[in-house]
Design a protein around this motif. Sequence first.
Motif, mmCIF file in Angstrom:
data_model
loop_
_atom_site.group_PDB
_atom_site.id
_atom_site.type_symbol
_atom_site.label_atom_id
_atom_site.label_comp_id
_atom_site.label_asym_id
_atom_site.label_seq_id
_atom_site.Cartn_x
_atom_site.Cartn_y
_atom_site.Cartn_z
ATOM 1 N N PHE A 283 40.541 46.132 47.211
ATOM 2 C CA PHE A 283 39.350 46.907 47.009
ATOM 3 C C PHE A 283 38.402 47.058 48.390
ATOM 4 N N TYR A 314 31.433 37.979 42.765
ATOM 5 C CA TYR A 314 32.245 39.320 42.490
ATOM 6 C C TYR A 314 32.163 39.951 44.046
ATOM 7 N N CYS A 315 32.976 38.934 44.815
ATOM 8 C CA CYS A 315 33.072 39.248 46.167
ATOM 9 C C CYS A 315 33.885 40.207 46.541
ATOM 10 N N GLU A 335 35.662 35.531 43.192
ATOM 11 C CA GLU A 335 36.314 36.774 42.843
ATOM 12 C C GLU A 335 37.423 36.542 41.917
ATOM 13 N N ILE A 336 37.390 37.307 40.861
ATOM 14 C CA ILE A 336 38.624 37.159 39.829
ATOM 15 C C ILE A 336 39.949 37.554 40.313
ATOM 16 N N GLY A 361 38.095 33.230 40.481
ATOM 17 C CA GLY A 361 38.001 32.830 39.225
ATOM 18 C C GLY A 361 36.810 33.736 38.530
ATOM 19 N N ASP A 362 36.623 33.572 37.106
ATOM 20 C CA ASP A 362 35.712 34.299 36.690
ATOM 21 C C ASP A 362 34.458 34.114 36.879
ATOM 22 N N ALA A 363 33.387 34.663 37.404
ATOM 23 C CA ALA A 363 32.099 34.606 38.059
ATOM 24 C C ALA A 363 31.224 33.339 37.138
ATOM 25 N N ASP A 383 27.444 41.183 42.664
ATOM 26 C CA ASP A 383 27.780 42.631 42.700
ATOM 27 C C ASP A 383 28.904 43.013 41.630
ATOM 28 N N PRO A 384 28.449 42.824 40.413
ATOM 29 C CA PRO A 384 29.334 42.699 39.382
ATOM 30 C C PRO A 384 29.843 44.095 38.927
ATOM 31 N N PRO A 385 30.783 44.396 38.097
ATOM 32 C CA PRO A 385 31.313 45.874 37.671
ATOM 33 C C PRO A 385 30.488 46.335 36.758
HETATM 34 N N1 SAH Z 1 31.413 42.776 46.349
HETATM 35 C C1 SAH Z 1 32.562 43.456 46.603
HETATM 36 C C2 SAH Z 1 33.417 44.129 45.410
HETATM 37 C C3 SAH Z 1 32.585 44.710 44.215
HETATM 38 S S1 SAH Z 1 33.282 45.360 43.165
HETATM 39 C C4 SAH Z 1 32.320 44.935 47.610
HETATM 40 O O1 SAH Z 1 31.295 45.319 47.679
HETATM 41 O O2 SAH Z 1 33.371 45.386 48.254
HETATM 42 C C5 SAH Z 1 33.424 44.313 41.810
HETATM 43 C C6 SAH Z 1 34.400 43.044 42.040
HETATM 44 O O3 SAH Z 1 34.180 42.188 41.006
HETATM 45 C C7 SAH Z 1 35.517 43.436 41.816
HETATM 46 O O4 SAH Z 1 36.238 43.052 43.099
HETATM 47 C C8 SAH Z 1 36.223 42.803 40.749
HETATM 48 O O5 SAH Z 1 37.577 42.501 40.773
HETATM 49 C C9 SAH Z 1 35.424 41.633 40.467
HETATM 50 N N2 SAH Z 1 35.216 41.139 39.078
HETATM 51 C C10 SAH Z 1 35.461 41.794 37.816
HETATM 52 N N3 SAH Z 1 35.240 41.053 36.931
HETATM 53 C C11 SAH Z 1 34.995 39.797 37.635
HETATM 54 C C12 SAH Z 1 34.607 38.441 36.998
HETATM 55 N N4 SAH Z 1 34.598 38.335 35.495
HETATM 56 N N5 SAH Z 1 34.413 37.433 37.798
HETATM 57 C C13 SAH Z 1 34.597 37.631 39.080
HETATM 58 N N6 SAH Z 1 34.860 38.754 39.686
HETATM 59 C C14 SAH Z 1 35.157 39.731 38.884
#
Ligand code: SAH
Length: 456
Positions: A283, A314-315, A335-336, A361-363, A383-385
């Motif tokens: 990504f 969510y890195c 990050e997942i 892992g899951d955040a 920085d979640p989806p």
């Molecule tokens: N901060 C990064 C990515 C942001 S996009 C940047 O700026 O480039 C959001 C990220 O959250 C994606 O990489 C996605 O894989 C991750 N993600 C989605 N659901 C997640 C969860 N439940 N736990 C951890 N990470 C998750």
Amino acid sequence: MKKNDIIRLQIVDMTSDGSGVGRADDGTVVFVPDTALNDVCDVRILKVKKNLSFGKIENIITPSADRVDPVCPVSTRCGGCVYRHLHYSAELRVKQKKVYDAVVIIGKVDGGKVKEIIGADDRTDRYRNKAQIPVSLNKNGEVELGFYSRHSHRIAPCDDCLLSPLIFTQLSAMFKDFLSKYPYLVYDEENHSGKIRHLYLRIGESTGEVMLCVVVNGKSFDHQDEFFSSIKEEFPQVKSAVINVNTAKTNVILGEKNIVVYGKESITDILCDLKFELSPLAFYQVNRVQAQRLYEKAREYAQLTGDEVLIDLYCGTGTIGLSMAKDCKELIGVEIIDKAIENAKKNADNNNINNASFICGDATVAADKLKKEGIKPDVVVVDPPRKGLTEELIHTIVQMKPERVVYVSCDPATLARDLKLFEELNYSVKEITPVDLFPRTAHVESVVMMSKKPSP
Ligand code: SAH
């Protein structure tokens, strides 16, 4: 009101997905794409629901002062740009209002805290560093490359997307010529037959390196030597030529496996003075210049002095946290996707960053674990989806008592919902800055600084 009625309408508002909104004489709210605020138009009603309808422009009677020539010949069919017919300043006003309305009306944030949107200046075209271009045959058997239409899986043919750099246009043209010689190679979604599904392109803007990836229903395709040799000869900037194997009956674009045909496995780009490796599946923000501005704002909001423990939830491949790593004592990224974590670790190494660790892992789960291990972050970045944070995660963050929380959001509605809960749990919103990462499209990002309220 019924289907095919034509009514005169003034556009009085815009929805968050870029549609204009008008109110018919009988009070019905009508949504009309490709309109602008204050347009007066005759609208053909396409769909009628209880209290609301959808229509399309039949005739513009009085055009809005916000209108410009959309330039792109497929802008009303392609699902990408929804604001191509607006002056960019008008687009920014719509985006500013979208964030403002969400956080003030839903989130109950004081409106004075919403700062002016960081626009893209005059870089509103050709800003994307990535394109995924579907390939198909039209009903005359001719090869078409393009983008999916709004709300559908049909291709709107497009040989020159104005959001993509010119090198993508040139590579697509060459690809189209090649396929036109061998149209039988084109993948057919319905029968799951044929080979070539997508052309996937990436550019490391600051290095000029290009990745060309052909998404194939298989591990190879006929005449591939002919194609790749001509690319190699004519486009020396293609440093990585890859076949992505996707044999699944799915509309997910990329498969898991990549075969390097020639050159490197990944290309390099520089973001916030750091080197990032872009492998096909990693990504990476599609608008580098605006992403830098977003990350800089996030860094300003984090107010690091060098002593802090920073958690970056969510890195992804680590970009935000790594851009702040030299300003803090310790960085922990979560990050997942395991591949992204691998990338993040490599990115830290490549930039000689030694104070970072990354957890896959899951955040929500990982943050709870970090809390139980007694980790006490000074700053948490999230920085979640689009779906935003879980309530549980917000509670966990608050229990870890960071001084500041920096929230990067791609959806103002879920952001507003989450800010409200943070406020209830003793964190106050200090400032919100919308950032336009995706000019001409409906999307808008925001970055928020919150801080812990002083204990009574
Ligand atoms: N901060 C990064 C990515 C942001 S996009 C940047 O700026 O480039 C959001 C990220 O959250 C994606 O990489 C996605 O894989 C991750 N993600 C989605 N659901 C997640 C969860 N439940 N736990 C951890 N990470 C998750």
